[in-house]
Design an enzyme around this catalytic site. Sequence first.
Site, PDB file in Angstrom:
ATOM      1  N   PHE A   8       1.817  -7.617   0.062  1.00 25.94           N
ATOM      2  CA  PHE A   8       1.820  -8.925   0.726  1.00 25.94           C
ATOM      3  C   PHE A   8       2.888  -9.808   0.092  1.00 25.94           C
ATOM      4  O   PHE A   8       2.626 -10.911  -0.355  1.00 25.94           O
ATOM      5  CB  PHE A   8       0.419  -9.551   0.631  1.00 25.94           C
ATOM      6  CG  PHE A   8       0.132 -10.580   1.689  1.00 25.94           C
ATOM      7  CD1 PHE A   8       0.404 -10.337   3.031  1.00 25.94           C
ATOM      8  CD2 PHE A   8      -0.432 -11.806   1.356  1.00 25.94           C
ATOM      9  CE1 PHE A   8       0.140 -11.278   4.020  1.00 25.94           C
ATOM     10  CE2 PHE A   8      -0.716 -12.765   2.335  1.00 25.94           C
ATOM     11  CZ  PHE A   8      -0.421 -12.501   3.667  1.00 25.94           C
ATOM     12  N   THR A  97       4.877  -2.419  -0.044  1.00 25.60           N
ATOM     13  CA  THR A  97       5.016  -2.699  -1.480  1.00 25.60           C
ATOM     14  C   THR A  97       6.472  -2.435  -1.908  1.00 25.60           C
ATOM     15  O   THR A  97       7.216  -1.762  -1.186  1.00 25.60           O
ATOM     16  CB  THR A  97       4.034  -1.845  -2.336  1.00 25.60           C
ATOM     17  OG1 THR A  97       4.375  -0.473  -2.197  1.00 25.60           O
ATOM     18  CG2 THR A  97       2.593  -2.066  -1.931  1.00 25.60           C
ATOM     19  N   LYS A 126      11.085   2.025   0.707  1.00 24.54           N
ATOM     20  CA  LYS A 126      12.021   3.148   0.788  1.00 24.54           C
ATOM     21  C   LYS A 126      11.709   4.264  -0.213  1.00 24.54           C
ATOM     22  O   LYS A 126      12.133   5.404  -0.035  1.00 24.54           O
ATOM     23  CB  LYS A 126      13.447   2.624   0.553  1.00 24.54           C
ATOM     24  CG  LYS A 126      13.969   1.830   1.715  1.00 24.54           C
ATOM     25  CD  LYS A 126      14.922   0.732   1.317  1.00 24.54           C
ATOM     26  CE  LYS A 126      14.210  -0.489   0.828  1.00 24.54           C
ATOM     27  NZ  LYS A 126      15.023  -1.675   0.605  1.00 24.54           N
ATOM     28  N   GLY A 155      16.928  -3.480   7.973  1.00 30.25           N
ATOM     29  CA  GLY A 155      16.082  -4.674   8.134  1.00 30.25           C
ATOM     30  C   GLY A 155      15.557  -4.742   9.568  1.00 30.25           C
ATOM     31  O   GLY A 155      14.752  -3.903   9.987  1.00 30.25           O
ATOM     32  N   ASP A 222      19.719   1.452  -3.416  1.00 37.13           N
ATOM     33  CA  ASP A 222      19.111   1.055  -2.141  1.00 37.13           C
ATOM     34  C   ASP A 222      19.922   1.633  -0.972  1.00 37.13           C
ATOM     35  O   ASP A 222      19.355   2.156  -0.012  1.00 37.13           O
ATOM     36  CB  ASP A 222      19.044  -0.480  -2.072  1.00 37.13           C
ATOM     37  CG  ASP A 222      18.425  -0.976  -0.785  1.00 37.13           C
ATOM     38  OD1 ASP A 222      17.196  -0.827  -0.640  1.00 37.13           O
ATOM     39  OD2 ASP A 222      19.158  -1.479   0.084  1.00 37.13           O
ATOM     40  N   LYS A 226      18.680   4.484   1.926  1.00 35.48           N
ATOM     41  CA  LYS A 226      18.836   4.308   3.374  1.00 35.48           C
ATOM     42  C   LYS A 226      19.681   5.420   3.988  1.00 35.48           C
ATOM     43  O   LYS A 226      19.457   5.822   5.122  1.00 35.48           O
ATOM     44  CB  LYS A 226      19.432   2.936   3.651  1.00 35.48           C
ATOM     45  CG  LYS A 226      18.428   1.810   3.332  1.00 35.48           C
ATOM     46  CD  LYS A 226      19.099   0.481   3.199  1.00 35.48           C
ATOM     47  CE  LYS A 226      18.087  -0.649   2.989  1.00 35.48           C
ATOM     48  NZ  LYS A 226      18.710  -1.895   2.576  1.00 35.48           N
ATOM     49  N   GLY A 317      15.826  -9.350   4.769  1.00 35.96           N
ATOM     50  CA  GLY A 317      15.113 -10.594   5.079  1.00 35.96           C
ATOM     51  C   GLY A 317      13.726 -10.297   5.605  1.00 35.96           C
ATOM     52  O   GLY A 317      13.496  -9.264   6.254  1.00 35.96           O
TER      53      GLY A 317
HETATM   54  N1  HSE Z   1      17.315  -5.356  -0.831  1.00 37.12           N
HETATM   55  C1  HSE Z   1      17.567  -4.834   0.470  1.00 37.12           C
HETATM   56  C2  HSE Z   1      18.927  -5.281   0.936  1.00 37.12           C
HETATM   57  C3  HSE Z   1      16.484  -5.299   1.413  1.00 37.12           C
HETATM   58  O1  HSE Z   1      19.508  -6.170   0.307  1.00 37.12           O
HETATM   59  O2  HSE Z   1      19.453  -4.722   1.899  1.00 37.12           O
HETATM   60  C4  HSE Z   1      16.453  -4.592   2.727  1.00 37.12           C
HETATM   61  O3  HSE Z   1      16.159  -3.234   2.587  1.00 37.12           O
END
Ligand code: HSE
Length: 338
Positions: A8, A97, A126, A155, A222, A226, A317
């Site tokens: 949350f 989370t 992820k 996003g 990150d 992805k 976001g």
């Molecule tokens: N921290 C990630 C970004 C959030 O900046 O793209 C979205 O996955």
Amino acid sequence: VRVLLVGFGVVGQSFADLVEHEARKLDHDYGLRPKIVGIVDRKGAAISPAGLDIKKALTSKKQSGTLEGLGHDIYHEGRNGVDTIKDLECEVVIETTPTELTKGEPGLSHVKTAMMEGRHVICTNKGPLAIAMPALMELAHHNGVVFKFSGTVGGGTPILDFAKKCLEGSTIKSISGILNGTSNYILSRMTTEGVAMEDALAEAQKLGYAEADPTYDVGGFDTACKLVITSNYVLGSSMSIKDLDIKGIAKVTQSDIEKAKERGNVIKLIGRVEKVANVAPQEIPMTHPMNVSGTFNAVSFDTYPGGEVTLVGKGAGGKETASSVLRDLIEIRRTFAR
Ligand code: HSE
């Protein structure tokens, strides 16, 4: 549809808020009446089979950082995600989370438990996918549940389903993308305003774009997550994050940025998969369609016979990612209906 929110933070709260505000439209347009029967955060769980008071939950979280404002009969301090997933009757578990990349926990246990309990799963975390995506796809299939994770990439921008559904019939030869909003925000601020990397990162954190552990953003991990998810989903590979060569933006200096500018280029953090996959800062021409600023993401698919197709949209976001969760929930509802 009875929904349990596990996590949350920015995304979980944005989703709850979205559902609350769009309730009439969701019912009218999609016959979807989501009822949030449980919310679990780091400190405990709020449970109400009749449906939680979302306004109260959001206010409580804002004021005290916990869900205790919902009252002692509803809030159970110390109750964790796995136990709540096992005990609470619901159709869908939404896992938001924070991403953790050594073991994928606690997200991985949440997702596995939900599937084994026969719940459909929507995941924006992820970690579980970057570490164990092929096994999770198999587990979902074995348990006859739908597993959706649109919000893990792009996003609110529907990168995964765009590639899977809208490019049907084409051969995708390679995928290149700016997939991390935070590092793109940092590089943009360094390029146009000359802001120092640490200051730009602090701004991105304040705006709620960065990961709980921001080295995941700056270090390229990150982006790597992805890329793994996109490649596995779209190209049918079976990668995990360990298969990638990963370089982040930490070593990009103002002088590198200036030199690139003199060549008519900009530096972007790019994830690319062709035969192998890697993440690294690279120069691209200023005129390239992937030269997007701020928290935008851009993904270019090199396709046959259609050539290069580029999709651009906000990549980070709370509200944006919540829109992906909602899309996934609508799709699950549609699957039920069928
Ligand atoms: N921290 C990630 C970004 C959030 O900046 O793209 C979205 O996955």
